[in-house]
Design a protein around this motif. Structure first.
Motif, short mmCIF file in Angstrom:
data_model
loop_
_atom_site.label_atom_id
_atom_site.label_comp_id
_atom_site.label_asym_id
_atom_site.label_seq_id
_atom_site.Cartn_x
_atom_site.Cartn_y
_atom_site.Cartn_z
N ASN A 94 0.84 -1.18 0.00
CA ASN A 94 0.00 0.00 0.00
C ASN A 94 0.89 1.25 0.00
OD1 ASN A 94 -2.23 1.63 0.26
ND2 ASN A 94 -2.62 1.10 2.39
N THR A 95 0.61 2.20 -0.87
CA THR A 95 1.37 3.44 -0.94
C THR A 95 0.53 4.58 -0.37
OG1 THR A 95 2.52 2.66 -2.90
CG2 THR A 95 2.61 5.01 -2.48
N LYS A 96 1.16 5.38 0.49
CA LYS A 96 0.46 6.50 1.11
C LYS A 96 1.31 7.75 1.06
CE LYS A 96 -2.46 3.76 4.09
NZ LYS A 96 -3.24 3.76 5.30
N GLU A 97 0.68 8.87 1.37
CA GLU A 97 1.39 10.14 1.46
C GLU A 97 1.69 10.43 2.92
OE1 GLU A 97 0.50 13.62 -1.26
OE2 GLU A 97 -0.23 14.41 0.65
N LEU A 98 2.96 10.58 3.23
CA LEU A 98 3.41 10.83 4.59
C LEU A 98 3.78 12.30 4.72
CD1 LEU A 98 4.45 9.69 7.37
CD2 LEU A 98 6.67 9.45 6.24
N HIS A 99 3.23 12.96 5.74
CA HIS A 99 3.55 14.36 6.01
C HIS A 99 4.41 14.42 7.27
CE1 HIS A 99 0.27 16.26 3.42
NE2 HIS A 99 0.22 14.97 3.20
N ILE A 100 5.55 15.05 7.15
CA ILE A 100 6.45 15.24 8.29
C ILE A 100 6.67 16.73 8.49
CG2 ILE A 100 8.82 14.93 9.11
CD1 ILE A 100 8.84 12.22 7.86
N LEU A 101 6.59 17.16 9.74
CA LEU A 101 6.93 18.52 10.11
C LEU A 101 8.40 18.48 10.48
CD1 LEU A 101 5.34 21.17 10.30
CD2 LEU A 101 5.08 20.73 12.74
N VAL A 135 5.26 7.07 0.35
CA VAL A 135 5.89 5.93 1.01
C VAL A 135 5.09 4.65 0.81
CG1 VAL A 135 7.07 7.31 2.76
CG2 VAL A 135 4.77 6.45 3.23
N GLU A 136 5.81 3.55 0.74
CA GLU A 136 5.20 2.23 0.77
C GLU A 136 5.06 1.86 2.24
OE1 GLU A 136 6.94 -0.65 -2.11
OE2 GLU A 136 8.22 1.06 -2.57
N ASN A 166 15.91 18.36 6.12
CA ASN A 166 16.08 18.85 7.49
C ASN A 166 15.23 18.07 8.51
OD1 ASN A 166 17.42 20.48 9.30
ND2 ASN A 166 15.93 22.12 9.17
N ILE A 167 15.30 16.76 8.41
CA ILE A 167 14.56 15.90 9.34
C ILE A 167 15.54 15.43 10.41
CG2 ILE A 167 13.12 13.86 9.62
CD1 ILE A 167 12.48 14.11 6.61
N ARG A 168 15.33 15.92 11.60
CA ARG A 168 16.18 15.58 12.75
C ARG A 168 15.41 15.91 14.01
NH1 ARG A 168 19.55 20.37 10.64
NH2 ARG A 168 18.84 22.07 11.95
N GLU A 169 16.12 16.19 15.12
CA GLU A 169 15.43 16.52 16.37
C GLU A 169 14.35 17.58 16.12
OE1 GLU A 169 17.65 17.07 20.06
OE2 GLU A 169 19.39 16.26 18.97
N ASN A 170 13.25 17.45 16.85
CA ASN A 170 12.08 18.35 16.74
C ASN A 170 11.26 18.12 15.48
OD1 ASN A 170 12.71 19.64 19.22
ND2 ASN A 170 14.19 20.92 18.14
N SER A 171 11.54 17.05 14.73
CA SER A 171 10.71 16.69 13.59
C SER A 171 9.66 15.69 14.07
CB SER A 171 11.55 16.02 12.49
OG SER A 171 12.51 16.91 11.99
N ARG A 172 8.56 15.61 13.33
CA ARG A 172 7.54 14.63 13.72
C ARG A 172 6.65 14.31 12.53
NH1 ARG A 172 2.44 17.12 15.28
NH2 ARG A 172 2.67 19.38 15.20
N ILE A 173 6.08 13.10 12.58
CA ILE A 173 5.09 12.68 11.60
C ILE A 173 3.79 13.37 11.97
CG2 ILE A 173 3.72 10.73 10.75
CD1 ILE A 173 6.18 8.94 11.34
N ILE A 174 3.18 14.07 11.01
CA ILE A 174 1.92 14.75 11.32
C ILE A 174 0.72 14.10 10.66
CG2 ILE A 174 2.87 16.99 11.94
CD1 ILE A 174 2.33 17.98 9.13
N ASN A 175 0.94 13.32 9.60
CA ASN A 175 -0.19 12.70 8.93
C ASN A 175 0.27 11.60 7.98
OD1 ASN A 175 -2.92 12.48 8.47
ND2 ASN A 175 -3.18 14.63 7.89
N ILE A 176 -0.57 10.59 7.85
CA ILE A 176 -0.37 9.53 6.85
C ILE A 176 -1.68 9.42 6.08
CG2 ILE A 176 0.21 7.11 6.44
CD1 ILE A 176 1.48 7.10 9.28
N LEU A 177 -1.66 9.82 4.82
CA LEU A 177 -2.88 9.87 4.01
C LEU A 177 -2.87 8.82 2.91
CD1 LEU A 177 -3.03 13.75 3.52
CD2 LEU A 177 -4.29 12.40 5.19
N ASP A 178 -4.07 8.33 2.55
CA ASP A 178 -4.19 7.39 1.42
C ASP A 178 -3.96 8.11 0.11
OD1 ASP A 178 -4.73 5.02 2.80
OD2 ASP A 178 -6.81 5.62 3.08
#
Length: 161
Positions: free
Chosen positions: A38-45, A56-57, A149-161
């Motif tokens: 399954n492939t989805k759209e991942l949102h990272i802050l 992402v798969e 720039n994904i490192r400390e203080n980053s987070r996953i905010i959403n995983i969408l279909d």
């Protein structure tokens, strides 16, 4: 004479077609090794508080998680694999049978960044672990963490279909 010329031409064309087939098939297989996932759209802050989107798969069962990105020869920037578990535990990975160098990022049950292993060594059996229990692990092409720039203080905010 025309018969021999036609036969020779057909042989040359057949050889060319076979070469193309043997060049194209491995490429297609390497790009779509886990096409059944399954492939989805991942949102990272990211650490700058900018929202970044990845395609992402999703590896959310034992079979897909054990296979991961093994044998994958191509992984475009902006794509990756998100490993998902029901629970939060210390996670360990290795690069066995993985020809690409990856960035492996660990996130907790709330999607908060824990730690990462950057520019991993292809085919290595060295253990790569989370420093704390994690529920999500993101594999991206090597250098993507720095680029986005994904490192400390980053987070996953959403995983969408």
């Amino acid at each position: 004479m025309n018969y021999f010329l036609k036969t020779y031409t057909y042989i040359i064309l057949l050889k060319l077609i076979l070469k193309l087939v043997f060049l194209i098939i491995p490429f297609v297989l390497s790009v779509n090794v886990n096409a059944d996932l399954n492939t989805k759209e991942l949102h990272i802050l990211n650490s700058d508080q900018t929202s970044i989107k990845f395609k992402v798969e999703i590896a959310d069962n034992n079979e897909s998680r054990s296979k991961g990105l093994m044998w994958r020869k191509i992984l475009p920037i902006g794509t990756g694999m998100l490993f998902v578990w029901e629970d939060e535990k210390n996670r360990s990975f290795w690069m066995k049978n993985t020809p690409l160098s990856l960035d492996i990022l660990f996130f907790d049950k709330n999607g908060l960044y824990i730690n990462s292993a950057l520019n991993t060594e292809p085919f290595s059996t060295k253990k790569i672990s989370s420093s704390k229990p994690s529920k999500f692990v993101l594999e991206l092409l090597s250098g993507s963490s720095k680029l986005f720039n994904i490192r400390e203080n980053s987070r996953i905010i959403n995983i969408l279909d």
